[in-house]
Design a protein around this motif. Sequence first.
Motif, PDB file in Angstrom:
ATOM      1  N   SER A  20       0.824  -1.199   0.000  1.00 20.99           N
ATOM      2  CA  SER A  20       0.000   0.000   0.000  1.00 20.99           C
ATOM      3  C   SER A  20       0.862   1.256   0.000  1.00 20.99           C
ATOM      4  CB  SER A  20      -0.926  -0.011   1.222  1.00 20.99           C
ATOM      5  OG  SER A  20      -1.563   1.223   1.386  1.00 20.99           O
ATOM      6  N   ALA A  21       1.894   1.281   0.844  1.00 24.77           N
ATOM      7  CA  ALA A  21       2.781   2.445   0.912  1.00 24.77           C
ATOM      8  C   ALA A  21       3.539   2.630  -0.391  1.00 24.77           C
ATOM      9  CB  ALA A  21       3.760   2.293   2.074  1.00 24.77           C
ATOM     10  N   GLU A  22       3.942   1.508  -1.015  1.00 23.43           N
ATOM     11  CA  GLU A  22       4.667   1.594  -2.281  1.00 23.43           C
ATOM     12  C   GLU A  22       3.810   2.270  -3.348  1.00 23.43           C
ATOM     13  OE1 GLU A  22       7.709   0.948  -2.931  1.00 23.43           O
ATOM     14  OE2 GLU A  22       8.320  -0.060  -1.094  1.00 23.43           O
ATOM     15  N   CYS A  27      -9.712   0.821  -1.696  1.00 17.49           N
ATOM     16  CA  CYS A  27      -8.649   1.126  -2.663  1.00 17.49           C
ATOM     17  C   CYS A  27      -8.358   2.626  -2.726  1.00 17.49           C
ATOM     18  CB  CYS A  27      -9.028   0.607  -4.050  1.00 17.49           C
ATOM     19  SG  CYS A  27      -9.010  -1.197  -4.165  1.00 17.49           S
ATOM     20  N   LEU A  28      -9.413   3.418  -2.743  1.00 12.31           N
ATOM     21  CA  LEU A  28      -9.210   4.870  -2.757  1.00 12.31           C
ATOM     22  C   LEU A  28      -8.487   5.329  -1.500  1.00 12.31           C
ATOM     23  CD1 LEU A  28     -12.552   6.276  -4.236  1.00 12.31           C
ATOM     24  CD2 LEU A  28     -10.272   6.496  -5.221  1.00 12.31           C
ATOM     25  N   ARG A  29      -8.830   4.747  -0.364  1.00 11.55           N
ATOM     26  CA  ARG A  29      -8.228   5.141   0.911  1.00 11.55           C
ATOM     27  C   ARG A  29      -6.793   4.634   1.033  1.00 11.55           C
ATOM     28  NH1 ARG A  29     -13.142   4.476   5.247  1.00 11.55           N
ATOM     29  NH2 ARG A  29     -11.407   4.211   6.688  1.00 11.55           N
ATOM     30  N   ASN A  30      -6.522   3.464   0.450  1.00 11.02           N
ATOM     31  CA  ASN A  30      -5.207   2.840   0.620  1.00 11.02           C
ATOM     32  C   ASN A  30      -4.166   3.278  -0.399  1.00 11.02           C
ATOM     33  OD1 ASN A  30      -6.093   1.435   2.827  1.00 11.02           O
ATOM     34  ND2 ASN A  30      -6.322  -0.521   1.772  1.00 11.02           N
ATOM     35  N   MET A  76      -2.947  -1.524  10.610  1.00  4.51           N
ATOM     36  CA  MET A  76      -2.395  -0.287  10.058  1.00  4.51           C
ATOM     37  C   MET A  76      -1.201   0.184  10.883  1.00  4.51           C
ATOM     38  SD  MET A  76      -2.779   2.017   7.642  1.00  4.51           S
ATOM     39  CE  MET A  76      -4.451   1.723   7.064  1.00  4.51           C
ATOM     40  N   ASN A  77      -1.244  -0.075  12.169  1.00  9.05           N
ATOM     41  CA  ASN A  77      -0.147   0.333  13.046  1.00  9.05           C
ATOM     42  C   ASN A  77       1.159  -0.364  12.649  1.00  9.05           C
ATOM     43  OD1 ASN A  77       0.552   1.934  15.453  1.00  9.05           O
ATOM     44  ND2 ASN A  77       1.158  -0.060  16.280  1.00  9.05           N
TER      45      ASN A  77
END
Length: 619
Positions: A160-162, A217-220, A563-564
Amino acid sequence: MKEPLCLIGSDSEGQLYVLKEAKAILEKITQPVVVVSVVGLYRTGKSYLMNRLAGQQTGFSLGNTIESKTKGIWMWCVPHPTISDHTLVLLDTEGLGDVDKGDEKHDTWIFCLAVLLSSTLVYNSLGVIDNMALEKLHYVSELTENIRVKAHMGRDENESAEFMRVFPSFIWTVRDFTLILEKENKPITADQYLESALVLKPGHTPKIEQFNLPRRCLRNYFAERKCFVFPRPTSDENLRKIEDLKEEDLDQRFLKQAEEFCSYVFSNAKPKTVTGGRTLTGTVLGSLVEVYVEAIRSGRVPCLENAVKTLAEIQNGKAVEQAMQVYINQMCNSLCLPMDPAELSDFHQQAERKAVEVFMSTSFNDAEQKAQMDLMGQIQSEYEERCHQNQKECILVCKSKLTKVFAPLEEALNEGSFMRCGGYQEYRSTVKRLTQEYRAHTDGQLMNEDVLTEYLTEKEKFAKIILAGDQRLTEAEQEKEVERLQMEVVEQRQKGLEKQNELQEQMLKDQQRTYEQHMDQLMERMEREHKRAQEDNERVLQAKLNEQRVLLEQGFQDKANQMNKEIEALKKEMKNNDDSKRSTLSKVVDTVGTAASLFLPGIIPKVLGIGASFLSRLF
């Protein structure tokens, strides 16, 4: 560009391809580009928004029928209205969901390309943001299936971060919006309206998963989200001829929203980057378009990591070639040989600085500085050739002066005028007088002493013959004169060596300056890229923290805990990146210095000290 041009079209078999004319325009843009793409269902007024961003009433075709007017992806490049030395690239995409087209995969690739190419993605829809609107945005849930950030993702990597790092900011524009922005009898902003539409449902049934998927998906995958709601711009009748309407004919609320939308885009849309904070110019963007389209045509999934490698191969050779052309043109236009070596050095420095600037603006991901080292070596070779040409021109000038000045001596020697008693002293006086005259004519001229040394060495045998035939001198006096002749030859050669030493010192200074020139601009670019990569990481971290807070507020404790883990992994990665910055820069300095020493031998004793001074500037 006075008007838009098709950038990506599709052939008779439905295969995407890049139009050469559009790519040629991008290749001429050496400035950083801010790329804004608009996507959405057909007949929703996407093109009108893009025309507003271009500052024009017309441009991208609007159409007034039920047919989708735009086919493929159209491009309009204009000067950025608020950021100097940047170009705004507007991409208007083919309307999604055209029933006549009947090719869902084609729409998916259009959407993916808009995401991959833009720094800001505008999604345009009609009416309201409800479940139906989000279901129509199903393309976003297919992004990770059709796009890869890395060729091989490790198990522990935060996917997700990538994606967040490289995906554009997201703007949802809602057209013909008629609702009142209120929730629980309290006014809300358009952004709050969007976020409320992205609230997840608890549970794990297939129906709930289908509901949550586009929202998740939009949020991530989009760290920055913005929303604008537009009232209907005018009546149905006028809407068909909106291109011809004046602003006073449009709803003032619509114009106000359009102005706020444009202002937001101009202020917040960032230059397009890829992994590592590398900013794209139009030249690189053109190559990137071709790389992605070729991957799609070949049936492969577009991969950002592979694209960056391919771009480096394509771009860096061009960058060296273009930089060398700039250097050669500058030197050819400026030089009028022969000239003073110091003046030639100044021209070299100016030409090299411009060449390196061109290289830095057009090269891409030269991670090991191979292309830059190639450029440094080519410039040095070209400069040495110019110095050699200058020496040859100086020799010709000096020989011409010498021939003219020493013509009386040559004439006297041919006539045998010195072959008599007292002839030797007369010969000596003549040589001394003509030498002074020659030096006066060639004062400060490169190679003047070398030419004189060569000439006087040739005349040494004539001096000995004249000396031997002068009956006025005793044998002892003749022997003394022979010793003096030999000493004068040595002294004259020493003067030539001193000139060569001065020339060598100038070359060493030029070599050191060359190294510093390249290192200065390399460090500046690396610092900019590191700063931008850091900004991207901070943006992603903030988005993750916000998402975690929202999940906790909405009662998703498990997802917040998960998420943490992502947040802690991201923080650790950011810390590691900061810790490795100095070692990376130190390695670059060492690599460049070592490579440069192969063709800049004069900098070998100084590389360590110079490199340390560069690092000290950054920390």
